[in-house]
Design a protein around this motif. Sequence first.
Motif, mmCIF file in Angstrom:
data_model
loop_
_atom_site.group_PDB
_atom_site.id
_atom_site.type_symbol
_atom_site.label_atom_id
_atom_site.label_comp_id
_atom_site.label_asym_id
_atom_site.label_seq_id
_atom_site.Cartn_x
_atom_site.Cartn_y
_atom_site.Cartn_z
ATOM 1 N N ALA A 104 8.027 21.579 43.980
ATOM 2 C CA ALA A 104 8.079 22.155 43.229
ATOM 3 C C ALA A 104 7.195 21.350 42.219
ATOM 4 C CB ALA A 104 9.458 22.063 42.392
ATOM 5 N N ALA A 105 5.753 20.350 42.675
ATOM 6 C CA ALA A 105 6.150 19.130 41.956
ATOM 7 C C ALA A 105 4.744 20.086 40.782
ATOM 8 C CB ALA A 105 5.238 18.580 43.005
ATOM 9 N N GLY A 106 4.472 20.773 41.054
ATOM 10 C CA GLY A 106 3.146 21.100 40.189
ATOM 11 C C GLY A 106 4.167 21.618 38.591
ATOM 12 N N LEU A 107 5.639 22.807 38.386
ATOM 13 C CA LEU A 107 5.678 22.728 37.988
ATOM 14 C C LEU A 107 6.421 21.619 37.104
ATOM 15 C CD1 LEU A 107 6.993 24.954 35.955
ATOM 16 C CD2 LEU A 107 9.195 25.176 37.312
ATOM 17 N N ILE A 108 7.077 21.054 37.644
ATOM 18 C CA ILE A 108 7.759 18.798 36.983
ATOM 19 C C ILE A 108 6.470 18.039 36.756
ATOM 20 C CG2 ILE A 108 8.785 17.298 38.080
ATOM 21 C CD1 ILE A 108 10.162 18.666 40.084
ATOM 22 N N ARG A 109 5.136 18.327 36.749
ATOM 23 C CA ARG A 109 4.570 17.530 36.483
ATOM 24 C C ARG A 109 3.794 18.057 35.117
ATOM 25 N NH1 ARG A 109 0.246 18.081 40.158
ATOM 26 N NH2 ARG A 109 1.584 15.984 41.677
#
Length: 77
Positions: free
Chosen positions: A48-53
């Motif tokens: 979920a790194a993209g959404l978190i970023r």
Amino acid sequence: MSAAFETLAAIDGNIGTIGYGLAAIGPGVGVGIIFGNGVQAMARQPEAAGLIRQNMLLGFAVVEALALIGFVVPFIL
């Protein structure tokens, strides 16, 4: 009595600077919390790194906008 008014006028010029210095503490702490928790969330869920970023940068922009508002208000008043 006039000496007191002169002293008050001399202090008045620095009040905005002190106010902005104190107002910069909040966004500084906020940015630290946003990025600290964002990195921790990405470490826990790398998928979920993209959404978190994306959410982290959006939160950063809002906090920095508040810091810029705090910088402009003493000049307006």
